[in-house]
Design a protein around this motif. Structure first.
Motif, PDB file in Angstrom:
ATOM      1  N   LYS A 111       0.840  -1.140   0.034  1.00 12.42           N
ATOM      2  CA  LYS A 111       0.055  -0.087   0.245  1.00 12.42           C
ATOM      3  C   LYS A 111       0.741   1.137   0.028  1.00 12.42           C
ATOM      4  O   LYS A 111       0.433   2.148  -0.551  1.00 12.42           O
ATOM      5  N   HIS A 112       1.964   1.257   0.583  1.00 17.60           N
ATOM      6  CA  HIS A 112       3.007   2.572   0.907  1.00 17.60           C
ATOM      7  C   HIS A 112       4.143   2.470  -0.018  1.00 17.60           C
ATOM      8  O   HIS A 112       5.076   2.980   0.569  1.00 17.60           O
ATOM      9  N   ASN A 162       5.366   5.650  -0.654  1.00 18.32           N
ATOM     10  CA  ASN A 162       5.469   6.748   0.069  1.00 18.32           C
ATOM     11  C   ASN A 162       6.640   6.855   0.864  1.00 18.32           C
ATOM     12  O   ASN A 162       7.248   6.158   1.440  1.00 18.32           O
ATOM     13  N   PHE A 213       7.112   6.245   4.481  1.00 21.14           N
ATOM     14  CA  PHE A 213       7.186   4.623   4.746  1.00 21.14           C
ATOM     15  C   PHE A 213       8.328   4.100   4.554  1.00 21.14           C
ATOM     16  O   PHE A 213       9.090   3.345   5.487  1.00 21.14           O
ATOM     17  N   TYR A 218       6.190   5.816   9.905  1.00 19.23           N
ATOM     18  CA  TYR A 218       6.383   4.314   9.345  1.00 19.23           C
ATOM     19  C   TYR A 218       5.560   3.381  10.315  1.00 19.23           C
ATOM     20  O   TYR A 218       4.549   2.846   9.718  1.00 19.23           O
ATOM     21  N   LEU A 229       1.854   4.394   9.847  1.00 15.31           N
ATOM     22  CA  LEU A 229       1.273   3.956   8.619  1.00 15.31           C
ATOM     23  C   LEU A 229       0.941   2.445   8.549  1.00 15.31           C
ATOM     24  O   LEU A 229       0.334   2.017   7.415  1.00 15.31           O
TER      25      LEU A 229
END
Length: 139
Positions: A48-49, A52, A55, A133, A136
């Protein structure tokens, strides 16, 4: 003869009825069914991340630190799991700052009586990335 005609009509009518209602059962029907759609696979936080930077960079900092000696993603060791922390705290600037302060200065009492040791050599920016991190990881 009238009886034979009536009997013949009755037999023919009965045969037609049996035939139209499916007959003797020797006829097989084929049915097709659409399979149920497979349940959607839940994405992992890593999936998902993956794009990012908070993250990715936070994970790298956590892996380089001594955090894994007391914390795991899904299981409590000495301190709470990262998953438990992410479920307890929303990702807000206030929470990121507060938790980063706990990481740098140490803390006790939030998760029990075992103290979290201080990490004074850690910069505020790095501590905040590590906290982001962790937060998330919320499911």
């Amino acid at each position: 003869m009238k009886l034979n005609k009536t009997l013949s009509l009755a037999v023919v009518a009965g045969a037609m009825m049996v035939y139209s209602c499916g007959g003797s059962g020797s006829k097989t029907e084929t049915t097709t069914s659409t399979p149920a759609p497979a349940p959607a696979k839940e994405m992992t936080p890593e999936e998902k991340h993956k794009d990012n930077p908070d993250f990715v960079n936070g994970l790298a900092l956590v892996k380089q630190s001594d955090c894994p000696s007391c914390h795991m993603v899904d299981r409590k060791i000495v301190g709470p799991s990262y998953g438990d922390v992410s479920e307890k705290y929303e990702i807000t600037d206030e929470n990121v700052e507060r938790l980063a302060s706990h990481v740098i200065n140490g803390n006790v009492g939030v998760w029990g009586e075992i103290p979290m040791p201080a990490h004074p050599a850690l910069s505020k920016e790095d501590a905040e990335l590590m906290v982001k991190y962790v937060l998330l990881l919320k499911k």
